[in-house]
Design a protein around this motif. Sequence first.
Motif, PDB file in Angstrom:
ATOM      1  N   GLY A 396       0.804  -1.205   0.000  1.00  0.00           N
ATOM      2  CA  GLY A 396       0.000   0.000   0.000  1.00  0.00           C
ATOM      3  C   GLY A 396       0.840   1.260   0.000  1.00  0.00           C
ATOM      4  N   ALA A 397       0.208   2.365   0.356  1.00  0.00           N
ATOM      5  CA  ALA A 397       0.893   3.661   0.365  1.00  0.00           C
ATOM      6  C   ALA A 397       0.584   4.389   1.656  1.00  0.00           C
ATOM      7  N   PHE A 398       1.577   5.132   2.156  1.00  0.00           N
ATOM      8  CA  PHE A 398       1.404   5.951   3.350  1.00  0.00           C
ATOM      9  C   PHE A 398       1.222   7.402   2.925  1.00  0.00           C
ATOM     10  N   VAL A 399       0.246   8.053   3.540  1.00  0.00           N
ATOM     11  CA  VAL A 399      -0.141   9.405   3.143  1.00  0.00           C
ATOM     12  C   VAL A 399      -0.116  10.319   4.361  1.00  0.00           C
ATOM     13  N   ASP A 400       0.541  11.471   4.191  1.00  0.00           N
ATOM     14  CA  ASP A 400       0.562  12.499   5.227  1.00  0.00           C
ATOM     15  C   ASP A 400      -0.659  13.398   5.033  1.00  0.00           C
ATOM     16  N   ILE A 401      -1.530  13.441   6.049  1.00  0.00           N
ATOM     17  CA  ILE A 401      -2.728  14.281   5.971  1.00  0.00           C
ATOM     18  C   ILE A 401      -2.654  15.436   6.972  1.00  0.00           C
ATOM     19  N   GLY A 402      -1.450  15.683   7.534  1.00  0.00           N
ATOM     20  CA  GLY A 402      -1.246  16.858   8.365  1.00  0.00           C
ATOM     21  C   GLY A 402      -1.554  16.688   9.826  1.00  0.00           C
ATOM     22  N   VAL A 403      -1.513  15.426  10.342  1.00  0.00           N
ATOM     23  CA  VAL A 403      -1.796  15.208  11.764  1.00  0.00           C
ATOM     24  C   VAL A 403      -0.606  14.562  12.471  1.00  0.00           C
ATOM     25  N   HIS A 404       0.589  14.708  11.901  1.00  0.00           N
ATOM     26  CA  HIS A 404       1.849  14.196  12.482  1.00  0.00           C
ATOM     27  C   HIS A 404       1.925  12.680  12.517  1.00  0.00           C
ATOM     28  N   GLN A 405       1.017  12.001  11.829  1.00  0.00           N
ATOM     29  CA  GLN A 405       1.052  10.546  11.745  1.00  0.00           C
ATOM     30  C   GLN A 405       0.515  10.138  10.381  1.00  0.00           C
ATOM     31  N   ASP A 406       1.326   9.450   9.619  1.00  0.00           N
ATOM     32  CA  ASP A 406       0.889   9.021   8.292  1.00  0.00           C
ATOM     33  C   ASP A 406      -0.202   7.961   8.403  1.00  0.00           C
ATOM     34  N   GLY A 407      -1.139   8.002   7.473  1.00  0.00           N
ATOM     35  CA  GLY A 407      -2.159   6.971   7.380  1.00  0.00           C
ATOM     36  C   GLY A 407      -1.841   6.007   6.255  1.00  0.00           C
ATOM     37  N   LEU A 408      -2.385   4.798   6.364  1.00  0.00           N
ATOM     38  CA  LEU A 408      -2.128   3.764   5.356  1.00  0.00           C
ATOM     39  C   LEU A 408      -3.313   3.606   4.420  1.00  0.00           C
ATOM     40  N   VAL A 409      -3.024   3.698   3.126  1.00  0.00           N
ATOM     41  CA  VAL A 409      -3.995   3.296   2.103  1.00  0.00           C
ATOM     42  C   VAL A 409      -3.577   1.905   1.653  1.00  0.00           C
ATOM     43  N   HIS A 410      -4.297   0.884   2.143  1.00  0.00           N
ATOM     44  CA  HIS A 410      -3.936  -0.479   1.784  1.00  0.00           C
ATOM     45  C   HIS A 410      -4.095  -0.675   0.288  1.00  0.00           C
ATOM     46  N   VAL A 411      -3.347  -1.610  -0.272  1.00  0.00           N
ATOM     47  CA  VAL A 411      -3.372  -1.837  -1.719  1.00  0.00           C
ATOM     48  C   VAL A 411      -4.791  -2.112  -2.208  1.00  0.00           C
ATOM     49  N   SER A 412      -5.620  -2.697  -1.347  1.00  0.00           N
ATOM     50  CA  SER A 412      -7.004  -2.987  -1.741  1.00  0.00           C
ATOM     51  C   SER A 412      -7.879  -1.742  -1.745  1.00  0.00           C
ATOM     52  N   GLN A 413      -7.356  -0.613  -1.211  1.00  0.00           N
ATOM     53  CA  GLN A 413      -8.120   0.622  -1.115  1.00  0.00           C
ATOM     54  C   GLN A 413      -7.589   1.721  -2.042  1.00  0.00           C
ATOM     55  N   LEU A 414      -6.650   1.375  -2.913  1.00  0.00           N
ATOM     56  CA  LEU A 414      -6.022   2.388  -3.761  1.00  0.00           C
ATOM     57  C   LEU A 414      -6.891   2.811  -4.938  1.00  0.00           C
ATOM     58  N   ALA A 415      -7.776   1.949  -5.390  1.00  0.00           N
ATOM     59  CA  ALA A 415      -8.606   2.270  -6.557  1.00  0.00           C
ATOM     60  C   ALA A 415      -9.838   1.391  -6.546  1.00  0.00           C
ATOM     61  N   ASP A 416     -10.779   1.732  -7.397  1.00  0.00           N
ATOM     62  CA  ASP A 416     -12.006   0.943  -7.514  1.00  0.00           C
ATOM     63  C   ASP A 416     -11.804  -0.297  -8.370  1.00  0.00           C
ATOM     64  N   ARG A 417     -10.602  -0.546  -8.787  1.00  0.00           N
ATOM     65  CA  ARG A 417     -10.261  -1.742  -9.560  1.00  0.00           C
ATOM     66  C   ARG A 417      -9.175  -2.512  -8.825  1.00  0.00           C
ATOM     67  N   PHE A 418      -8.870  -3.698  -9.318  1.00  0.00           N
ATOM     68  CA  PHE A 418      -7.805  -4.488  -8.711  1.00  0.00           C
ATOM     69  C   PHE A 418      -6.449  -3.860  -8.999  1.00  0.00           C
ATOM     70  N   VAL A 419      -5.642  -3.731  -7.980  1.00  0.00           N
ATOM     71  CA  VAL A 419      -4.305  -3.150  -8.120  1.00  0.00           C
ATOM     72  C   VAL A 419      -3.279  -4.180  -7.647  1.00  0.00           C
ATOM     73  N   LYS A 420      -2.399  -4.567  -8.544  1.00  0.00           N
ATOM     74  CA  LYS A 420      -1.359  -5.534  -8.190  1.00  0.00           C
ATOM     75  C   LYS A 420      -0.152  -4.852  -7.588  1.00  0.00           C
ATOM     76  N   ASP A 421       0.272  -3.746  -8.200  1.00  0.00           N
ATOM     77  CA  ASP A 421       1.439  -3.008  -7.738  1.00  0.00           C
ATOM     78  C   ASP A 421       1.016  -1.583  -7.395  1.00  0.00           C
TER      79      ASP A 421
END
Length: 486
Positions: A396-421
């Motif tokens: 997945g990907a880690f995203v800084d949203i301005g609260v001093h702690q990155d959040g995780l976007v799991h690979v299954s939550q990156l898009a409305d389609r299947f994402v392998k990479d």
Amino acid sequence: SGAEQVRLAAVDSFKRLVGFAIEAEVRIESKKRADQEAIRVFSENLRELLLAPALGQKNVLAIDPGFRTGCKTVVLDRQGKLLHHDVIYATAGGTHQVAQAGEKVRDFVTRFAIEAIAIGNGTASRETEQFIRSLHLPPSIPVVLVNESGASIYSASEVAREEFPSEDVTVRGSVSIGRRLMDPLAELVKLDPKSIGVGQYQHDVDPNALQRGLDDVVVSCVNRVGVELNTASKQLLSYVSGLGPSLAANIVSHRNEHGPFRSRKELLKVSRLGPKAFEQCAGFLRIHEAENPLDSSAVHPERYELVDAMASDLGCAVSDLVRDGGLRGKIRPEKYVTNEVGLPTLKDILDELAKPGRDPRQRFEVFAFQEGVEKLEHLQPGMKLPGIVTNVTAFGAFVDIGVHQDGLVHVSQLADRFVKDPAEVVKVGQKVRVTVTEVDLARKRIALSMKANPQIGVQREQRTAPNAPRSPQASGGRPTGRPPAR
């Protein structure tokens, strides 16, 4: 019988010898493949980070925020030179101290003609940003939060001590924050890439293979962007093809002793820099506002005569070719093909004449986090927030949203389609819009989604069970770790 004895010998050899050998071989091969994948992910993230958009040469006010110890503030000129430093108490002082901090900032902006303000994204960053915006400075001065990962390592390094021998580590860290805004590539090359904080499982891979892979990425990025010869540090110059630490130091010494270079040919006067090194490095070095316009481009000096011939055939100067697209349109590259110069090279030269010295990196755009969302406690499931991708991993990907702690976007939550990479969808430094799906305050974990209509969870105040299994969507910490403050 003989067959039975052979069977028994085969079974015995497998149990005692062959089985263990196969297991070890498979383990080694699996580890090697895992290392290669981890190095690939780290290298791709590093490339995106180094090629992040640069603000350019501006007078910058850089602030390393803090509460009790105050905000370490420095003023840098357009070349990144330290002009002034001070400490202001903008977030934890009394009313008088906050008012005094505001007066100092306004004075800096006026006295040094500040064109941009850089704020480190560590502790008290959002509070400091809010304070700066409350001063109602001219809207032409952007206020930018800068990723300060590794700044503390730079401030205590030999490089920083050499640059600022009489300054405190806090001043050096603030200078690094300001320079990262002006030119991320030029500043980040001073750090060991492993300390920048991107990648995954980097401490478990073969260190030599990792170092080779990261060094190749740095060299590739430096040569792709090009280096301003008269302002580059010796650390940056050392990554230019054909140069190394020794020749880079000699270039800086020659520049300090004889003044700025006026042409690329003057490089041949540098101690121990011979024709072979010049041939390799000259095309990657730029001289802004040089007498010969080609010295600020990616055209190699070996091809200057060819460009001169093109200009001569059209009855104009080289500067006219650079300035006038109509003249360049009259050039027929087929006419200049030789055994040494092919058509692809000629087309590259014409493309460079159209944009000499133009930075290949994307244009810098000011980014701002959501106002009013500054702490983990401010988050609620269902919120849609702007963010910046700080790390991309295989899961997945880690995203800084301005609260001093990155959040995780799991690979299954990156898009409305299947994402392998995940790298197919997001890159480090990319600006995204995410939805908060779950918040775990006790463990400081944030689950995010980039889907159009994600499933929203709940906000957890405490752990539901001491040994509760961790879902990928709720594991919001970085694999390499991101401390809340430097």
